[in-house]
Design a protein around this motif. Structure first.
Motif, PDB file in Angstrom:
ATOM      1  N   GLY A  27       0.844  -1.202   0.000  1.00 34.23           N
ATOM      2  CA  GLY A  27       0.000   0.000   0.000  1.00 34.23           C
ATOM      3  C   GLY A  27       0.867   1.236   0.000  1.00 34.23           C
ATOM      4  O   GLY A  27       2.095   1.157  -0.107  1.00 34.23           O
ATOM      5  N   LYS A  28       0.200   2.381   0.113  1.00 33.60           N
ATOM      6  CA  LYS A  28       0.971   3.631   0.053  1.00 33.60           C
ATOM      7  C   LYS A  28       0.326   4.683   0.940  1.00 33.60           C
ATOM      8  O   LYS A  28      -0.867   4.612   1.259  1.00 33.60           O
ATOM      9  CB  LYS A  28       1.053   4.136  -1.389  1.00 33.60           C
ATOM     10  CG  LYS A  28      -0.304   4.545  -1.969  1.00 33.60           C
ATOM     11  CD  LYS A  28      -0.172   4.874  -3.435  1.00 33.60           C
ATOM     12  CE  LYS A  28      -1.568   5.051  -4.062  1.00 33.60           C
ATOM     13  NZ  LYS A  28      -1.525   5.058  -5.519  1.00 33.60           N
ATOM     14  N   HIS A  29       1.172   5.642   1.308  1.00 37.26           N
ATOM     15  CA  HIS A  29       0.667   6.810   2.032  1.00 37.26           C
ATOM     16  C   HIS A  29       1.182   8.052   1.323  1.00 37.26           C
ATOM     17  O   HIS A  29       2.354   8.121   0.955  1.00 37.26           O
ATOM     18  CB  HIS A  29       1.156   6.796   3.483  1.00 37.26           C
ATOM     19  CG  HIS A  29       0.840   8.082   4.187  1.00 37.26           C
ATOM     20  ND1 HIS A  29      -0.439   8.551   4.304  1.00 37.26           N
ATOM     21  CD2 HIS A  29       1.636   8.998   4.771  1.00 37.26           C
ATOM     22  CE1 HIS A  29      -0.417   9.725   4.937  1.00 37.26           C
ATOM     23  NE2 HIS A  29       0.829  10.015   5.236  1.00 37.26           N
ATOM     24  N   ARG A  30       0.289   9.026   1.141  1.00 34.62           N
ATOM     25  CA  ARG A  30       0.682  10.271   0.456  1.00 34.62           C
ATOM     26  C   ARG A  30       0.847  11.379   1.477  1.00 34.62           C
ATOM     27  O   ARG A  30      -0.011  11.563   2.346  1.00 34.62           O
ATOM     28  CB  ARG A  30      -0.384  10.631  -0.585  1.00 34.62           C
ATOM     29  CG  ARG A  30      -0.375   9.675  -1.771  1.00 34.62           C
ATOM     30  CD  ARG A  30      -1.561   9.888  -2.681  1.00 34.62           C
ATOM     31  NE  ARG A  30      -1.423   9.139  -3.930  1.00 34.62           N
ATOM     32  CZ  ARG A  30      -2.432   8.845  -4.739  1.00 34.62           C
ATOM     33  NH1 ARG A  30      -3.663   9.230  -4.441  1.00 34.62           N
ATOM     34  NH2 ARG A  30      -2.226   8.170  -5.850  1.00 34.62           N
ATOM     35  N   LYS A  31       1.943  12.107   1.331  1.00 35.00           N
ATOM     36  CA  LYS A  31       2.343  13.165   2.278  1.00 35.00           C
ATOM     37  C   LYS A  31       1.191  14.138   2.556  1.00 35.00           C
ATOM     38  O   LYS A  31       0.655  14.763   1.633  1.00 35.00           O
ATOM     39  CB  LYS A  31       3.538  13.904   1.657  1.00 35.00           C
ATOM     40  CG  LYS A  31       4.187  14.970   2.514  1.00 35.00           C
ATOM     41  CD  LYS A  31       5.456  15.457   1.798  1.00 35.00           C
ATOM     42  CE  LYS A  31       6.247  16.468   2.596  1.00 35.00           C
ATOM     43  NZ  LYS A  31       7.522  16.823   1.944  1.00 35.00           N
ATOM     44  N   ASN A  32       0.849  14.277   3.807  1.00 31.88           N
ATOM     45  CA  ASN A  32      -0.314  15.080   4.187  1.00 31.88           C
ATOM     46  C   ASN A  32      -0.050  16.576   4.203  1.00 31.88           C
ATOM     47  O   ASN A  32      -0.929  17.368   3.890  1.00 31.88           O
ATOM     48  CB  ASN A  32      -0.775  14.685   5.592  1.00 31.88           C
ATOM     49  CG  ASN A  32      -1.617  13.424   5.554  1.00 31.88           C
ATOM     50  OD1 ASN A  32      -2.263  13.137   4.549  1.00 31.88           O
ATOM     51  ND2 ASN A  32      -1.595  12.668   6.638  1.00 31.88           N
ATOM     52  N   HIS A  33       1.137  16.969   4.663  1.00 29.21           N
ATOM     53  CA  HIS A  33       1.418  18.396   4.861  1.00 29.21           C
ATOM     54  C   HIS A  33       2.570  18.789   3.942  1.00 29.21           C
ATOM     55  O   HIS A  33       3.653  18.209   4.024  1.00 29.21           O
ATOM     56  CB  HIS A  33       1.787  18.656   6.325  1.00 29.21           C
ATOM     57  CG  HIS A  33       0.699  18.259   7.276  1.00 29.21           C
ATOM     58  ND1 HIS A  33      -0.373  19.067   7.556  1.00 29.21           N
ATOM     59  CD2 HIS A  33       0.506  17.114   7.992  1.00 29.21           C
ATOM     60  CE1 HIS A  33      -1.182  18.459   8.423  1.00 29.21           C
ATOM     61  NE2 HIS A  33      -0.667  17.264   8.696  1.00 29.21           N
ATOM     62  N   LEU A  34       2.331  19.759   3.078  1.00 34.27           N
ATOM     63  CA  LEU A  34       3.337  20.139   2.080  1.00 34.27           C
ATOM     64  C   LEU A  34       3.945  21.501   2.404  1.00 34.27           C
ATOM     65  O   LEU A  34       3.211  22.462   2.633  1.00 34.27           O
ATOM     66  CB  LEU A  34       2.696  20.223   0.689  1.00 34.27           C
ATOM     67  CG  LEU A  34       1.981  18.977   0.186  1.00 34.27           C
ATOM     68  CD1 LEU A  34       1.502  19.203  -1.240  1.00 34.27           C
ATOM     69  CD2 LEU A  34       2.881  17.742   0.236  1.00 34.27           C
ATOM     70  N   PRO A  35       5.281  21.594   2.388  1.00 32.04           N
ATOM     71  CA  PRO A  35       5.910  22.889   2.644  1.00 32.04           C
ATOM     72  C   PRO A  35       5.777  23.829   1.449  1.00 32.04           C
ATOM     73  O   PRO A  35       5.860  23.396   0.301  1.00 32.04           O
ATOM     74  CB  PRO A  35       7.377  22.532   2.869  1.00 32.04           C
ATOM     75  CG  PRO A  35       7.573  21.266   2.113  1.00 32.04           C
ATOM     76  CD  PRO A  35       6.263  20.526   2.148  1.00 32.04           C
ATOM     77  N   SER A  36       5.576  25.085   1.759  1.00 32.37           N
ATOM     78  CA  SER A  36       5.628  26.133   0.745  1.00 32.37           C
ATOM     79  C   SER A  36       6.337  27.292   1.425  1.00 32.37           C
ATOM     80  O   SER A  36       5.790  28.353   1.667  1.00 32.37           O
ATOM     81  CB  SER A  36       4.219  26.520   0.324  1.00 32.37           C
ATOM     82  OG  SER A  36       4.290  27.343  -0.798  1.00 32.37           O
ATOM     83  N   VAL A  37       7.593  27.040   1.757  1.00 35.20           N
ATOM     84  CA  VAL A  37       8.367  27.934   2.607  1.00 35.20           C
ATOM     85  C   VAL A  37       9.778  28.038   2.042  1.00 35.20           C
ATOM     86  O   VAL A  37      10.412  27.008   1.796  1.00 35.20           O
ATOM     87  CB  VAL A  37       8.488  27.331   4.032  1.00 35.20           C
ATOM     88  CG1 VAL A  37       9.339  28.195   4.925  1.00 35.20           C
ATOM     89  CG2 VAL A  37       7.145  27.102   4.644  1.00 35.20           C
ATOM     90  N   GLY A  38      10.278  29.249   1.869  1.00 36.10           N
ATOM     91  CA  GLY A  38      11.646  29.422   1.372  1.00 36.10           C
ATOM     92  C   GLY A  38      11.845  28.649   0.086  1.00 36.10           C
ATOM     93  O   GLY A  38      11.040  28.725  -0.847  1.00 36.10           O
ATOM     94  N   SER A  39      12.907  27.849   0.048  1.00 38.90           N
ATOM     95  CA  SER A  39      13.201  27.108  -1.185  1.00 38.90           C
ATOM     96  C   SER A  39      12.398  25.811  -1.288  1.00 38.90           C
ATOM     97  O   SER A  39      12.573  25.056  -2.232  1.00 38.90           O
ATOM     98  CB  SER A  39      14.696  26.819  -1.251  1.00 38.90           C
ATOM     99  OG  SER A  39      15.090  26.108  -0.105  1.00 38.90           O
ATOM    100  N   PHE A  40      11.543  25.549  -0.303  1.00 44.97           N
ATOM    101  CA  PHE A  40      10.690  24.351  -0.387  1.00 44.97           C
ATOM    102  C   PHE A  40       9.345  24.762  -0.981  1.00 44.97           C
ATOM    103  O   PHE A  40       8.553  25.446  -0.323  1.00 44.97           O
ATOM    104  CB  PHE A  40      10.482  23.729   0.995  1.00 44.97           C
ATOM    105  CG  PHE A  40      11.705  23.030   1.511  1.00 44.97           C
ATOM    106  CD1 PHE A  40      11.965  21.716   1.166  1.00 44.97           C
ATOM    107  CD2 PHE A  40      12.604  23.691   2.323  1.00 44.97           C
ATOM    108  CE1 PHE A  40      13.104  21.068   1.624  1.00 44.97           C
ATOM    109  CE2 PHE A  40      13.743  23.058   2.790  1.00 44.97           C
ATOM    110  CZ  PHE A  40      13.991  21.740   2.442  1.00 44.97           C
ATOM    111  N   SER A  41       9.137  24.365  -2.223  1.00 43.30           N
ATOM    112  CA  SER A  41       7.895  24.811  -2.868  1.00 43.30           C
ATOM    113  C   SER A  41       7.148  23.612  -3.424  1.00 43.30           C
ATOM    114  O   SER A  41       6.880  23.529  -4.616  1.00 43.30           O
ATOM    115  CB  SER A  41       8.222  25.804  -3.969  1.00 43.30           C
ATOM    116  OG  SER A  41       9.342  25.348  -4.699  1.00 43.30           O
TER     117      SER A  41
END
Ligand SMILES: NC(=O)NCCC(=O)O
Length: 369
Positions: free
Chosen positions: A188-202
């Protein structure tokens, strides 16, 4: 920013005398005895030959009516191999070759559950904000190059493998952790719940927040879950995996010093204590240089490794190196999860119904004023 390659654990070890070190480990790390495990000579030789660090520890539980439930877990932190300008297939195969040697070493030490770092078979290109150029790295969860590569090794060595990938599901991208069982089958799989949109993490420029909730995978060796990277800043993400029955929660990451190295050692450790499970923190190493194709902008990012494991009683291992490939092995007794729950009574006193009622009345968009 941070230029020290020497890890804090090493600095302290070098500075304190044995008595002081014992006391430091007792108070700071919760370790009352030396829990290092002796490695086989062949493992040490493999580490030297292929230039990766290996460290192994054990966490025991008290004797009780149930038989011990022992499991051996391995974490692999590694750098990319080729420049990011090389053809994608070449870059991926070079990482496969490097990681295969470390997996073989882990298997020879009897590792049963193995976790790789976030987006493990590629440079973390998400800082470039370019998509088209990198799409060959994004693959199907149960049939892509990394799945085929790992599935063979999982079967050969009876390993459960957690493989954090970038997933392409009918043209839609996700940041996903795939679980492969000891027969090499997709679980099975799990998809990342919380995504960064900060600085160089977009990352929000690439994919949506996960839609798989908080799955716990009942594998042959343990009930496991994956809290992908930035999800570690969200206490409720950790909580839900615990409420769903996880005994070990893996946190495969790609994080840089500027993004909170000072609390890297705190968040997952706190989660282990609060939720009475083991946490496994895993970060990549090395510097990754990019020149964006469209604007010829140079971007360079260095990851600080420092992977470590915490037991439900808060006792933790030292970290792997800040800048070297490494394999961290831990023997854990899963009985400790229940023992700690019974001892502290955190479940009994959690008052989840009270929080559920209050959360119902919270506006989904937090008040930012
Ligand atoms: N990969 C990722 O989510 N990085 C964000 C930075 C962090 O949370 O450390």
């Amino acid at each position: 920013m941070a230029t020290h390659s020497l890890h804090l654990d090493e600095i302290i070890k070098n500075k304190l005398n044995p008595e002081q070190l014992k006391e430091y480990n007792r108070i700071h790390y919760g370790r009352i005895d030396n829990c290092e495990i002796k490695l086989q000579d062949s493992t040490l030789e493999a580490g030297k030959l292929h230039d990766f660090e290996v460290a192994a520890y054990s966490f025991s539980a008290a004797k009780e009516v149930r038989n011990p439930r022992l499991v051996k877990v391995g974490l692999i932190q590694h750098s990319i191999v080729l420049p990011t300008s090389e053809p994608i297939e070449k870059q991926r195969n070079a990482i496969f070759d490097k990681v295969q040697k470390i997996i073989e070493t882990a298997a020879s030490e009897g590792v049963q559950i193995l976790c790789l770092q976030e987006a493990w078979y590629m440079p973390f290109f998400l800082c470039t904000r370019e998509k088209e150029e990198w799409k060959e790295f994004v693959e199907s969860a149960d049939n892509g190059p990394s799945f085929i590569f790992l599935s063979k090794l999982a079967k050969k060595f009876n390993l459960v493998v957690i493989s954090p990938i970038l997933e392409n599901d009918n043209g839609v991208w996700w940041n996903t952790a795939v679980v492969i069982d000891e027969n090499g089958h997709y679980v099975g799989k799990h998809r990342k719940n919380h995504l960064p949109s900060v600085g160089s993490f977009s990352e929000t420029a690439y994919y949506l927040p996960g839609n798989t909730g908080h799955p716990v995978f009942e594998t042959k060796y343990a009930k496991i879950a994956i809290n992908i990277c930035y999800g570690r800043h969200h206490a409720m993400n950790w909580l839900m995996f615990g409420l769903n029955g996880a005994e070990i929660v893996f946190n495969p990451a790609a994080t840089i010093s500027e993004f909170g190295e000072s609390f890297w050692g705190i968040e997952a450790r706190n989660a282990a204590i609060a939720n009475s499970y083991y946490t496994c923190s895993l970060n990549r190493v090395g510097t990754e240089d990019f020149t964006t194709r469209s604007t010829q902008k140079n971007i360079s990012r260095s990851y600080y490794g420092s992977s470590y494991i915490t037991a439900p009683n808060g006792c933790r291992t030292p970290s792997l190196s800040r800048d070297k490939d490494g394999l961290l092995i831990v023997d854990m007794d899963l009985n400790l999860c229940r023992q700690v729950k019974d001892h502290w009574g955190f479940n009994m006193t959690a008052r989840l119904d009270m929080y559920a009622k209050e959360l119902k009345n919270i506006h989904p968009t937090p008040n930012l004023l």
